[in-house]
Design a protein around this motif. Structure first.
Motif, PDB file in Angstrom:
ATOM      1  N   GLY A  36      59.987  41.139  38.780  1.00 58.81           N
ATOM      2  CA  GLY A  36      59.263  41.964  37.808  1.00 58.81           C
ATOM      3  C   GLY A  36      57.773  41.673  37.813  1.00 58.81           C
ATOM      4  O   GLY A  36      56.947  42.589  37.742  1.00 58.81           O
ATOM      5  N   GLN A  39      56.350  43.171  40.983  1.00 59.41           N
ATOM      6  CA  GLN A  39      56.216  44.621  40.848  1.00 59.41           C
ATOM      7  C   GLN A  39      55.045  44.987  39.954  1.00 59.41           C
ATOM      8  O   GLN A  39      54.340  45.963  40.218  1.00 59.41           O
ATOM      9  CB  GLN A  39      57.504  45.224  40.283  1.00 59.41           C
ATOM     10  N   GLN A  45      56.892  50.232  42.124  1.00 61.94           N
ATOM     11  CA  GLN A  45      57.848  50.577  41.073  1.00 61.94           C
ATOM     12  C   GLN A  45      59.180  51.051  41.652  1.00 61.94           C
ATOM     13  O   GLN A  45      59.789  51.982  41.140  1.00 61.94           O
ATOM     14  CB  GLN A  45      57.246  51.641  40.153  1.00 61.94           C
ATOM     15  N   THR A  50      65.050  45.321  42.859  1.00 65.30           N
ATOM     16  CA  THR A  50      65.574  44.168  42.116  1.00 65.30           C
ATOM     17  C   THR A  50      67.033  43.872  42.412  1.00 65.30           C
ATOM     18  O   THR A  50      67.478  42.741  42.221  1.00 65.30           O
ATOM     19  CB  THR A  50      65.422  44.384  40.603  1.00 65.30           C
TER      20      THR A  50
END
Length: 87
Positions: A36, A39, A45, A50
């Motif tokens: 996260g 990103q 995005q 993940t």
């Protein structure tokens, strides 16, 4: 078997389940946080980015902590279940 004994056995089993899940949950939390952060810093995005690292980490940590989980199960069985059966 009294109500207090039932709750004590239930508490021991829930605690054992939480302790067995802890290594996998912590590793997944760390990997999810790192991905996260990556990103957010790179503005990538991609939603599927993940999933693969988390699945790989879960499988690796599961096999690495299998002995730990087995020891918890055996301790629970020897200290909680067997004394109830032996009565």
């Amino acid at each position: 078997m009294s109500e207090a004994e039932v709750f004590e056995v239930l508490r021991a089993h829930i605690w054992a389940a939480a302790m067995m899940a802890m290594p996998i949950l912590v590793a997944t939390l760390i990997v999810g946080f790192a991905i996260g952060l990556l990103q957010a810093l790179t503005s990538i995005q991609e939603i599927t980015l993940t999933f693969i690292p988390k699945i790989l980490v879960v499988v690796i940590v599961f096999f690495l902590s299998l002995g730990y989980m087995t020891r918890i199960c055996l301790d629970l069985f020897n200290n909680s279940v067997l004394p109830l059966i032996a009565r």
